[in-house]
Design a protein around this motif. Structure first.
Motif, PDB file in Angstrom:
ATOM      1  N   GLU A  10     -21.295   0.317   6.395  1.00  0.00           N
ATOM      2  CA  GLU A  10     -21.606   1.661   6.796  1.00  0.00           C
ATOM      3  C   GLU A  10     -21.402   2.812   5.613  1.00  0.00           C
ATOM      4  O   GLU A  10     -22.117   3.811   5.789  1.00  0.00           O
ATOM      5  CB  GLU A  10     -20.509   1.598   7.904  1.00  0.00           C
ATOM      6  N   LYS A  11     -20.545   2.270   4.622  1.00  0.00           N
ATOM      7  CA  LYS A  11     -20.320   3.234   3.579  1.00  0.00           C
ATOM      8  C   LYS A  11     -21.172   3.044   2.368  1.00  0.00           C
ATOM      9  O   LYS A  11     -21.054   3.881   1.518  1.00  0.00           O
ATOM     10  CB  LYS A  11     -18.816   3.203   3.303  1.00  0.00           C
ATOM     11  N   GLY A  12     -22.084   2.018   2.659  1.00  0.00           N
ATOM     12  CA  GLY A  12     -23.027   1.892   1.476  1.00  0.00           C
ATOM     13  C   GLY A  12     -22.403   1.153   0.202  1.00  0.00           C
ATOM     14  O   GLY A  12     -22.996   1.560  -1.055  1.00  0.00           O
ATOM     15  N   HIS A  13     -21.707   0.534   0.418  1.00  0.00           N
ATOM     16  CA  HIS A  13     -20.932  -0.407  -0.461  1.00  0.00           C
ATOM     17  C   HIS A  13     -21.429  -1.844  -0.420  1.00  0.00           C
ATOM     18  O   HIS A  13     -21.478  -2.449   0.552  1.00  0.00           O
ATOM     19  CB  HIS A  13     -19.367  -0.379  -0.680  1.00  0.00           C
ATOM     20  N   GLU A  14     -21.432  -2.404  -1.689  1.00  0.00           N
ATOM     21  CA  GLU A  14     -21.692  -3.879  -1.729  1.00  0.00           C
ATOM     22  C   GLU A  14     -20.414  -4.668  -1.674  1.00  0.00           C
ATOM     23  O   GLU A  14     -20.704  -5.559  -1.096  1.00  0.00           O
ATOM     24  CB  GLU A  14     -22.335  -4.390  -2.885  1.00  0.00           C
ATOM     25  N   ARG A  15     -19.342  -3.988  -2.186  1.00  0.00           N
ATOM     26  CA  ARG A  15     -17.947  -4.699  -2.166  1.00  0.00           C
ATOM     27  C   ARG A  15     -17.115  -3.589  -2.190  1.00  0.00           C
ATOM     28  O   ARG A  15     -17.409  -2.383  -2.313  1.00  0.00           O
ATOM     29  CB  ARG A  15     -18.067  -5.445  -3.453  1.00  0.00           C
ATOM     30  N   CYS A  16     -15.955  -3.913  -1.642  1.00  0.00           N
ATOM     31  CA  CYS A  16     -14.856  -3.129  -1.480  1.00  0.00           C
ATOM     32  C   CYS A  16     -14.211  -2.575  -2.680  1.00  0.00           C
ATOM     33  O   CYS A  16     -13.738  -1.318  -2.799  1.00  0.00           O
ATOM     34  CB  CYS A  16     -13.598  -3.894  -0.839  1.00  0.00           C
ATOM     35  N   GLU A  17     -14.455  -3.035  -4.013  1.00  0.00           N
ATOM     36  CA  GLU A  17     -13.876  -2.657  -4.984  1.00  0.00           C
ATOM     37  C   GLU A  17     -14.450  -1.329  -5.589  1.00  0.00           C
ATOM     38  O   GLU A  17     -13.783  -0.325  -6.225  1.00  0.00           O
ATOM     39  CB  GLU A  17     -14.113  -3.697  -6.459  1.00  0.00           C
ATOM     40  N   THR A  18     -15.866  -0.945  -5.018  1.00  0.00           N
ATOM     41  CA  THR A  18     -16.128   0.544  -5.391  1.00  0.00           C
ATOM     42  C   THR A  18     -16.085   1.540  -4.318  1.00  0.00           C
ATOM     43  O   THR A  18     -16.638   2.608  -4.420  1.00  0.00           O
ATOM     44  CB  THR A  18     -17.946   0.107  -5.295  1.00  0.00           C
ATOM     45  N   CYS A  19     -15.053   1.159  -3.265  1.00  0.00           N
ATOM     46  CA  CYS A  19     -14.875   2.031  -2.389  1.00  0.00           C
ATOM     47  C   CYS A  19     -13.569   2.809  -3.063  1.00  0.00           C
ATOM     48  O   CYS A  19     -12.590   2.279  -3.440  1.00  0.00           O
ATOM     49  CB  CYS A  19     -14.608   1.461  -1.119  1.00  0.00           C
ATOM     50  N   THR A  20     -13.635   4.217  -2.899  1.00  0.00           N
ATOM     51  CA  THR A  20     -12.351   5.170  -3.251  1.00  0.00           C
ATOM     52  C   THR A  20     -11.061   4.833  -2.488  1.00  0.00           C
ATOM     53  O   THR A  20      -9.994   5.207  -2.838  1.00  0.00           O
ATOM     54  CB  THR A  20     -12.724   6.630  -3.378  1.00  0.00           C
ATOM     55  N   TYR A  21     -11.282   4.207  -1.297  1.00  0.00           N
ATOM     56  CA  TYR A  21     -10.171   4.108  -0.440  1.00  0.00           C
ATOM     57  C   TYR A  21      -9.710   2.539  -0.195  1.00  0.00           C
ATOM     58  O   TYR A  21      -8.877   2.235   0.653  1.00  0.00           O
ATOM     59  CB  TYR A  21     -10.583   4.555   1.206  1.00  0.00           C
ATOM     60  N   VAL A  22      -9.914   1.956  -1.195  1.00  0.00           N
ATOM     61  CA  VAL A  22      -9.834   0.576  -1.189  1.00  0.00           C
ATOM     62  C   VAL A  22      -8.206   0.098  -1.360  1.00  0.00           C
ATOM     63  O   VAL A  22      -7.651  -0.431  -0.679  1.00  0.00           O
ATOM     64  CB  VAL A  22     -10.468  -0.280  -2.197  1.00  0.00           C
ATOM     65  N   SER A  23      -7.523   1.226  -2.052  1.00  0.00           N
ATOM     66  CA  SER A  23      -5.950   0.853  -2.454  1.00  0.00           C
ATOM     67  C   SER A  23      -5.392   0.850  -1.271  1.00  0.00           C
ATOM     68  O   SER A  23      -4.433   0.327  -0.985  1.00  0.00           O
ATOM     69  CB  SER A  23      -5.522   1.945  -3.427  1.00  0.00           C
ATOM     70  N   GLY A  24      -5.601   2.068  -0.224  1.00  0.00           N
ATOM     71  CA  GLY A  24      -4.794   1.843   0.949  1.00  0.00           C
ATOM     72  C   GLY A  24      -5.594   1.761   2.391  1.00  0.00           C
ATOM     73  O   GLY A  24      -5.013   2.069   3.500  1.00  0.00           O
ATOM     74  N   CYS A  25      -6.679   0.861   2.119  1.00  0.00           N
ATOM     75  CA  CYS A  25      -7.334   0.317   3.293  1.00  0.00           C
ATOM     76  C   CYS A  25      -6.493  -0.647   4.160  1.00  0.00           C
ATOM     77  O   CYS A  25      -6.216  -1.797   3.621  1.00  0.00           O
ATOM     78  CB  CYS A  25      -8.497  -0.288   2.858  1.00  0.00           C
ATOM     79  N   PRO A  26      -6.167  -0.338   5.332  1.00  0.00           N
ATOM     80  CA  PRO A  26      -5.501  -1.242   6.158  1.00  0.00           C
ATOM     81  C   PRO A  26      -6.614  -2.523   6.473  1.00  0.00           C
ATOM     82  O   PRO A  26      -5.957  -3.648   6.550  1.00  0.00           O
ATOM     83  CB  PRO A  26      -5.371  -0.602   7.522  1.00  0.00           C
ATOM     84  N   ARG A  27      -7.685  -2.799   6.368  1.00  0.00           N
ATOM     85  CA  ARG A  27      -8.516  -3.970   6.516  1.00  0.00           C
ATOM     86  C   ARG A  27      -8.573  -4.762   5.265  1.00  0.00           C
ATOM     87  O   ARG A  27      -7.928  -5.718   5.266  1.00  0.00           O
ATOM     88  CB  ARG A  27      -9.951  -3.511   6.412  1.00  0.00           C
ATOM     89  N   GLN A  28      -8.242  -4.079   4.274  1.00  0.00           N
ATOM     90  CA  GLN A  28      -8.140  -4.959   2.759  1.00  0.00           C
ATOM     91  C   GLN A  28      -6.648  -5.590   2.921  1.00  0.00           C
ATOM     92  O   GLN A  28      -6.394  -6.631   2.595  1.00  0.00           O
ATOM     93  CB  GLN A  28      -8.245  -4.073   1.689  1.00  0.00           C
TER      94      GLN A  28
END
Length: 291
Positions: free
Chosen positions: A43-61
């Motif tokens: 949905e956010k256009g990322h191949e992996r979580c590591e390129t997402c700016t919200y990865v550090s506080g992501c509840p799914r992660q």
């Protein structure tokens, strides 16, 4: 190979147990099921979580380590549901099918005992009374046979048995006796409560297979309640003039016919759903790995 969430597939202890080819190869559907983390990345256009700016506080992660266990629980739950359906399907398919065919002679018995028919053909009333009693006992038996499916069927069977025996007793009471009202009203209340339990139990039984049909069973009870209200209004309208009484009486008759017809339709559809149901092929659940 690294997964979308960043876990290493080689070191994952769930891979073999859940027959997972990896979320990269499975297009974000590990274990042949949807993954919320993979869907979020798409949905956010990322191949992996590591390129997402919200990865550090992501509840799914934060909950990614529990995803395989949740999938295992989902599989076990699905398997338990289908095992239960496999147990009750033969019972539901058989007895609701017989109940469907029993509605025809039951409605015929009701027609034979109508005052207009009974006055024109006196023998018809006696035949209709006997037929109605036998159909009532048969319906009680069919409901009782479904008791292993849900306890509500036993309650519905007992209610119908009470109504059937009470109706038989009311036949020997002279017309104009106060006992007719004293016993007739409780019989009517028990009858409607039995229908309520039966319809909602049918809905509960068929809901895992057909949610729309389950909702229709619950709606049918409301129409039956409306028909009872229309019947009470009919008796009240007798004091308001013939025109109003005819209109209200026709409305009550239409509702009663509708409920009778739809009851047959839903019984037929319920029986058909269970008679045609076959258990799907499910992935085998495996014991949790020691991680």
């Amino acid at each position: 190979m690294e997964s979308i969430c960043g876990k290493s597939c080689e070191s994952c202890g769930w891979k073999d147990q859940l027959n997972c080819a990896g979320c990269q190869e499975d297009m974000g559907r590990p274990f042949s099921g949807p993954c919320g983390i993979a869907a979020c990345c798409r949905e956010k256009g990322h191949e992996r979580c590591e390129t997402c700016t919200y990865v550090s506080g992501c509840p799914r992660q934060a909950q990614r380590d529990g995803v395989p266990r949740q999938e295992l629980q989902r599989r076990d739950s699905e398997a338990a549901k289908y095992r239960r359906l496999a147990e009750i399907a033969p019972l539901m398919g058989k007895w609701t099918w017989l109940m469907f065919w029993l509605v025809v002679p039951s409605n015929l018995a009701a027609l034979l005992t109508v005052d207009l028919v009974a006055q024109a053909f006196p023998a018809a009333e006696a035949a209709g009374t006997v037929l109605r009693f036998l159909c009532g006992l048969a319906y009680v038996l069919f409901l009782w046979k479904l008791t292993p499916v849900l306890r509500g069927y036993r309650t519905a069977a007992l209610c119908l048995l009470v109504v059937t025996l009470m109706d038989l007793f009311l036949l020997v009471i002279p017309e104009g006796s106060g006992l007719l009202f004293l016993l007739g009203v409780p019989s009517l209340i028990v009858s409607f409560y039995g229908d309520y339990v039966e319809f909602h139990t049918h809905a509960q039984a068929v809901e895992p297979l057909d949610m729309e049909l389950a909702a229709n069973w619950r709606k049918l009870w409301k129409f039956l309640l409306f028909s009872m209200g229309a019947l009470l209004l009919f008796f009240l309208s007798l004091f308001m003039g013939p025109f109003i009484a005819v209109i209200v009486g026709l409305a009550a008759l239409v509702l009663a016919i509708y409920c009778a017809v739809m009851r047959m339709v839903y019984l037929w559809r319920t029986a058909k759903r269970f008679r045609e149901w076959t258990p799907p092929a499910l992935p085998e659940s495996s014991p949790s790995p020691d991680l």
